[in-house]
Design an enzyme around this catalytic site. Structure first.
Site, mmCIF file in Angstrom:
data_model
loop_
_atom_site.group_PDB
_atom_site.id
_atom_site.type_symbol
_atom_site.label_atom_id
_atom_site.label_comp_id
_atom_site.label_asym_id
_atom_site.label_seq_id
_atom_site.Cartn_x
_atom_site.Cartn_y
_atom_site.Cartn_z
ATOM 1 N N CYS A 1 20.398 -9.568 -63.373
ATOM 2 C CA CYS A 1 19.197 -9.616 -64.207
ATOM 3 C C CYS A 1 19.606 -10.234 -65.540
ATOM 4 O O CYS A 1 20.693 -10.804 -65.658
ATOM 5 C CB CYS A 1 18.579 -8.228 -64.387
ATOM 6 N N THR A 2 18.759 -10.131 -66.562
ATOM 7 C CA THR A 2 19.022 -10.822 -67.822
ATOM 8 C C THR A 2 20.254 -10.295 -68.537
ATOM 9 O O THR A 2 21.158 -11.052 -68.881
ATOM 10 C CB THR A 2 17.804 -10.710 -68.757
#
Length: 318
Positions: free
Chosen positions: A175-176
């Protein structure tokens, strides 16, 4: 560049989130930081911007607390503040997914460093799983990544049944910044997946330490920059304008607040549709004025821990 952007999270028990929020808010105000911080019984999550010296002082203050000794900051340069205001809020989870019983500090997927992730991701027995929302992975994602059709991370648990065919594979989540993977990988383990890994520090750390190799497109971030480059090895552009379908990584919210669709749109179509995602939204009576950015930040409630909640009346839509 004299400003920095700090992205961080830490899953750790916080016994009195409300009291911690007040103290932490005062710390941020004293250091002139802007951004969004979430405090919950399960930990701390934030993205803030500020001058280099103020960010250094903030990192030292946070890590001086034994509860956050293992916290890692992702630090990026910026020409100015990337936020317009400061919010420090208490919520049930530091990332909303509806799984408060899962405690990543007790059990979660195996953490992979950016180089370990890069070396493992192309092996035959591996599935790369993007746990982010549609608008994020449509802007950018890892080459050959498996994406889920979700508008919000809270939809992730109901999508796990679609992954049953990969139970004999190594699942590499990303994810980020890493925070969603902590819960996503822990939930996968709870659901019987045995070989679950996660990209430690997320896409941002991968860009900083591994050059972003094979990350296609741009990375969506939750501050004023919206989209950032992470791949300095083999960069590409994969997102296209919602209206004319030409390559574009420029993200907007539809000017019709009843739609508010978050999509890529080139500047020409943004001007043509006056910030709307379609002609129907362009003609909607509630359409917001378009200033060329397609950004409509929420109005602050002016909360200050020293003064309480200040009165504010939001402007009416016309």
């Amino acid at each position: 560049m004299d400003y920095r952007v700090l992205l961080y999270y830490c899953y750790t028990p916080i016994e009195n989130p409300e009291q911690f929020r007040e103290e932490h808010h005062r710390l941020c105000l004293g250091l002139n930081l802007l951004g969004r911080i979430i405090v919950a019984p399960e930990g701390l999550n934030g993205t803030v911007s500020g001058r280099t010296a103020d960010c250094e002082a903030y990192m030292q203050a946070v890590k001086a607390d034994p509860r956050f000794a293992a916290l890692e900051f992702k630090v990026e340069e910026a020409p100015a503040h990337t936020f317009q205001k400061l919010h420090v809020r208490v919520k049930p989870e530091i990332v909303h997914v509806g799984l408060p019983h899962i405690k990543p500090y007790e059990r979660t997927g195996v953490h992979l460093s950016p180089t370990e992730f890069r070396d493992l991701k192309d092996q035959e027995d591996v599935v790369i799983l993007d746990v982010r929302s549609d608008y994020e992975h449509q802007l950018g994602r890892f080459k050959n990544a498996l994406t889920l059709d979700i508008e919000n991370f809270r939809e992730f648990p109901e999508k796990v049944q679609e992954l049953e065919q990969y139970k004999d594979k190594k699942i590499l989540t990303y994810c980020t910044g890493g925070i969603k993977c902590e819960k996503a990988s822990a939930f996968l383990l709870e659901q019987g997946f045995e070989n679950v890994y996660q990209l430690h520090g997320g896409i941002i750390k991968y860009g900083l330490e591994a050059g972003g190799e094979d990350f296609e497109g741009k990375c969506y971030v939750f501050d004023g920059r919206v989209a950032v480059d992470v791949n300095s090895v083999n960069p590409t552009l994969i997102s296209t304008c919602h209206h004319c379908h030409t390559p574009s990584a420029r993200m907007i919210n539809c000017a019709n607040p009843h739609c508010n669709l978050h999509v890529a749109m080139c500047e020409a179509c943004g001007e043509q549709l006056d910030g709307a995602c379609s002609t129907a939204c362009q003609e909607h009576p509630a359409k917001r004025p378009y200033d060329g950015t397609g950004a409509y930040p929420k109005v602050s409630n002016n909360y200050n821990p020293e003064q309480g909640l200040l009165s504010y009346r939001a402007p009416s839509l016309k």
